[in-house]
Design an enzyme around this catalytic site. Sequence first.
Site, mmCIF file in Angstrom:
data_model
loop_
_atom_site.group_PDB
_atom_site.id
_atom_site.type_symbol
_atom_site.label_atom_id
_atom_site.label_comp_id
_atom_site.label_asym_id
_atom_site.label_seq_id
_atom_site.Cartn_x
_atom_site.Cartn_y
_atom_site.Cartn_z
ATOM 1 N N ARG A 111 0.843 -1.180 0.000
ATOM 2 C CA ARG A 111 0.000 0.000 0.000
ATOM 3 C C ARG A 111 0.888 1.244 0.000
ATOM 4 N NH1 ARG A 111 -3.181 -2.771 -1.630
ATOM 5 N NH2 ARG A 111 -5.190 -3.465 -0.804
ATOM 6 N N HIS B 97 -0.905 0.600 -9.979
ATOM 7 C CA HIS B 97 -1.568 -0.379 -9.117
ATOM 8 C C HIS B 97 -2.108 -1.556 -9.934
ATOM 9 C CE1 HIS B 97 -3.291 -0.508 -4.817
ATOM 10 N NE2 HIS B 97 -3.140 -1.737 -5.266
#
Length: 309
Positions: free
Chosen positions: A224, A272
Amino acid sequence: MTTILFISEWSDPDIWKKALEEVIPDLDFRVWPDVGDPDEVELALVWKAPLGFYSRFPNLRGIISLGAGVDHLFRDPGLPDDMPLARVVDPNLERMMSEFVLTCALYYHRDLDHFAAAQEEKVWAQTPAVRTSDRTIGILGAGELGGGAARVLKSQGFDVQVWSRRAKSFEGIRSYVEEDLETFLGGSEILVNLLPLTGATRRILNQQTLAKLPRGACVINVGRGAHVDETALLGLLDSGYLRGAFLDAFDTEPLPREHPFWSHPKVKVTPHVAAHTDPSTAAALVRDNLQRLRQGQPMRYSVTRFENG
C-alpha cells in the site's frame, strides 16, 4: 433470490455478474449506487466503499473485499463491530503478484535500470553478471501473496528471506519475526513490501528503516502507498544511498501529475496493476462464503479488526 451488491470503481461489474451467475443461479446482482431496496441486500462485494455505506443495509450478512487488501474496510466508523468480513484469496491473484515481483526483481538484478540510464546518454556500458544465489531478496509480509512470491523467487535461485509477525516455514527460505527487523533489512539487497496495511505497518518504510538497508539497495512496493514515507524515500534516492524504487501503490491514486515520482530517474511507476482478482476463479469462493454465512459459519479467509491495528 440471492441479492449481492457490488461496489468498485476499478473492477468491471459486468464481468463479475457473468462469473457469479454461473455459480449462483438465483442471483440478483446490483451495482452501486443502484441499490434498489436496501433491505434485500444479503452480501456486499466491496472495494473502497464511500463513508456511511455499511449502515444502509440492515440485513447484510457479510462483506467481502474484492482484493487481498482489507484496510479500506475499516475506514468507515459505521462498520458494525460484529459484521463478518473476508478477503478474496484467488490463485490467479497469487500467480499475477508473483510474476510481477519476479519481473521487478529481475529488472534490478540484471541491471536493466543501469542500461536504461546508459541508453539515455548513448553510452555502451556493460556490467558484470551476478548469480541469483548471490543476490538476497527480502520480502516484508509472508501471507498468501508474500509466501507465493518468496517461493517463485527461490525457484529462480535467489537467496530469499521473509519477515512477518509470526515465524514462517518455507523450504530454503529464512524467516524473521518482528524483533528481527533490523537484521532482516540489513541483508536485503532488494526489498519487496507485501505487508497488509495496519496501524503497526503504516509508514514502516521510513527514514530509519530504509537507512537500515544496504547501500545501493532497491525497494519494490506492491503493498500500500501508506507503507512508504515518500519524502524519506525520495531523499535516500537523491542522496545515492538507495539505487532505485519500483512502485505500484501510492498514498494518492491515481498518482497526481505533479508528483515527483513520475519524473524521478530512479523511480519506476505502475498504476496499481501488480495483481487483480479474476472473477472467473473467485466467484466460487463468493458462493461458498455466502453458503457459510447462511449456515452460521465463519467465511473462508475471514479478517478481523486487528488487521487494521
